[in-house]
Design a protein around this motif. Sequence first.
Motif, PDB file in Angstrom:
ATOM      1  N   GLN A  96      -7.610  12.736 -21.672  1.00  0.00           N
ATOM      2  CA  GLN A  96      -7.266  12.544 -20.246  1.00  0.00           C
ATOM      3  C   GLN A  96      -5.747  11.459 -19.324  1.00  0.00           C
ATOM      4  O   GLN A  96      -5.261  12.334 -18.735  1.00  0.00           O
ATOM      5  N   GLN A  97      -6.208  11.499 -19.810  1.00  0.00           N
ATOM      6  CA  GLN A  97      -5.524  10.385 -20.273  1.00  0.00           C
ATOM      7  C   GLN A  97      -4.014  10.191 -20.660  1.00  0.00           C
ATOM      8  O   GLN A  97      -3.501   9.642 -20.572  1.00  0.00           O
ATOM      9  N   GLU A  98      -3.939  10.176 -21.748  1.00  0.00           N
ATOM     10  CA  GLU A  98      -2.993  11.155 -23.127  1.00  0.00           C
ATOM     11  C   GLU A  98      -1.640  12.192 -21.938  1.00  0.00           C
ATOM     12  O   GLU A  98      -0.426  11.972 -21.593  1.00  0.00           O
ATOM     13  N   VAL A  99      -2.629  13.028 -22.010  1.00  0.00           N
ATOM     14  CA  VAL A  99      -1.817  14.294 -20.626  1.00  0.00           C
ATOM     15  C   VAL A  99      -1.586  13.503 -19.202  1.00  0.00           C
ATOM     16  O   VAL A  99      -0.406  13.980 -19.197  1.00  0.00           O
ATOM     17  N   ASP A 100      -2.678  12.185 -18.389  1.00  0.00           N
ATOM     18  CA  ASP A 100      -2.301  12.081 -17.632  1.00  0.00           C
ATOM     19  C   ASP A 100      -0.483  11.294 -17.885  1.00  0.00           C
ATOM     20  O   ASP A 100       0.323  10.713 -16.808  1.00  0.00           O
TER      21      ASP A 100
ATOM     22  N   GLU B 164       7.794  15.807 -10.530  1.00  0.00           N
ATOM     23  CA  GLU B 164       7.349  16.289 -10.435  1.00  0.00           C
ATOM     24  C   GLU B 164       5.867  16.245 -10.397  1.00  0.00           C
ATOM     25  O   GLU B 164       5.158  16.599  -9.697  1.00  0.00           O
ATOM     26  N   GLY B 165       5.249  15.903 -11.070  1.00  0.00           N
ATOM     27  CA  GLY B 165       3.954  15.522 -11.498  1.00  0.00           C
ATOM     28  C   GLY B 165       3.441  16.978 -12.199  1.00  0.00           C
ATOM     29  O   GLY B 165       3.061  17.408 -11.705  1.00  0.00           O
ATOM     30  N   TYR B 166       2.001  16.412 -11.600  1.00  0.00           N
ATOM     31  CA  TYR B 166       1.158  18.208 -11.386  1.00  0.00           C
ATOM     32  C   TYR B 166       1.526  18.969 -10.713  1.00  0.00           C
ATOM     33  O   TYR B 166       1.988  18.439  -9.749  1.00  0.00           O
ATOM     34  N   TRP B 167       1.277  19.877 -11.026  1.00  0.00           N
ATOM     35  CA  TRP B 167       1.789  21.710  -9.964  1.00  0.00           C
ATOM     36  C   TRP B 167       0.376  21.460  -8.569  1.00  0.00           C
ATOM     37  O   TRP B 167      -0.809  21.382  -9.380  1.00  0.00           O
ATOM     38  N   PRO B 168       0.506  22.211  -7.981  1.00  0.00           N
ATOM     39  CA  PRO B 168      -0.357  22.703  -6.910  1.00  0.00           C
ATOM     40  C   PRO B 168      -1.420  23.486  -7.895  1.00  0.00           C
ATOM     41  O   PRO B 168      -1.035  24.017  -8.517  1.00  0.00           O
ATOM     42  N   PRO B 169      -3.007  22.842  -6.912  1.00  0.00           N
ATOM     43  CA  PRO B 169      -3.803  23.967  -7.705  1.00  0.00           C
ATOM     44  C   PRO B 169      -3.704  25.403  -7.802  1.00  0.00           C
ATOM     45  O   PRO B 169      -4.205  25.729  -8.929  1.00  0.00           O
TER      46      PRO B 169
ATOM     47  N   LEU C  64      -6.566  24.198 -23.149  1.00  0.00           N
ATOM     48  CA  LEU C  64      -7.389  23.328 -22.681  1.00  0.00           C
ATOM     49  C   LEU C  64      -6.587  21.952 -22.159  1.00  0.00           C
ATOM     50  O   LEU C  64      -6.789  21.277 -21.316  1.00  0.00           O
ATOM     51  N   PHE C  65      -5.423  22.003 -22.489  1.00  0.00           N
ATOM     52  CA  PHE C  65      -4.156  21.188 -21.484  1.00  0.00           C
ATOM     53  C   PHE C  65      -4.239  21.391 -20.019  1.00  0.00           C
ATOM     54  O   PHE C  65      -4.000  21.193 -19.291  1.00  0.00           O
ATOM     55  N   ILE C  66      -4.249  22.499 -19.800  1.00  0.00           N
ATOM     56  CA  ILE C  66      -4.079  22.990 -18.150  1.00  0.00           C
ATOM     57  C   ILE C  66      -5.425  22.625 -17.739  1.00  0.00           C
ATOM     58  O   ILE C  66      -5.085  22.288 -16.394  1.00  0.00           O
ATOM     59  N   ILE C  67      -7.015  23.373 -17.957  1.00  0.00           N
ATOM     60  CA  ILE C  67      -7.571  22.687 -17.661  1.00  0.00           C
ATOM     61  C   ILE C  67      -7.708  20.962 -17.720  1.00  0.00           C
ATOM     62  O   ILE C  67      -8.621  20.741 -16.770  1.00  0.00           O
ATOM     63  N   ILE C  68      -7.388  20.264 -18.486  1.00  0.00           N
ATOM     64  CA  ILE C  68      -7.038  19.127 -18.299  1.00  0.00           C
ATOM     65  C   ILE C  68      -6.128  18.347 -17.453  1.00  0.00           C
ATOM     66  O   ILE C  68      -6.820  17.519 -16.153  1.00  0.00           O
ATOM     67  N   CYS C  69      -5.065  18.991 -17.312  1.00  0.00           N
ATOM     68  CA  CYS C  69      -4.149  18.497 -15.517  1.00  0.00           C
ATOM     69  C   CYS C  69      -5.232  19.197 -14.615  1.00  0.00           C
ATOM     70  O   CYS C  69      -5.083  18.959 -13.547  1.00  0.00           O
ATOM     71  N   TYR C  70      -5.981  20.513 -14.538  1.00  0.00           N
ATOM     72  CA  TYR C  70      -6.409  20.527 -13.078  1.00  0.00           C
ATOM     73  C   TYR C  70      -7.360  19.642 -13.075  1.00  0.00           C
ATOM     74  O   TYR C  70      -7.510  18.686 -12.074  1.00  0.00           O
TER      75      TYR C  70
END
Length: 110
Positions: free
Chosen positions: A7-11, A19-24, A68-74
């Motif tokens: 989670q920290q690495e993805v962040d 742009e940061g994280y995409w909307p939900p 997994l990457f997208i779940i972590i982003c979420y």
Amino acid sequence: MDIKDMQQEVDRWIGQFEEGYWPPLAMLARLTEEVGELAREINHRYGAKPKKPGEPEGDLELELADILFIIICYANSLGIDLGEAFKKMMNKYRKRDAHRWTRKKIREEK
């Protein structure tokens, strides 16, 4: 690497972009795309849909990692600690499904 490290690495990676994280809802669409790519590969390997001649074999590990990457982003975008969420989920399964399936017999060593 544990899930907190992931989670920290993805962040850190997402944090380098304006742009940061995409909307939900956009992330849900992306997750659906990635699950579809995994489903396609599983269907090619184990289902009734063979690959077209010359079509390269997909990478199941990479498809799962994309999910997994997208779940972590979420989780990151919603402030969810996946380690804690995982513990809660396993507790739910341990209680709810404790007697749902036939347990394997443990062999005694002589």
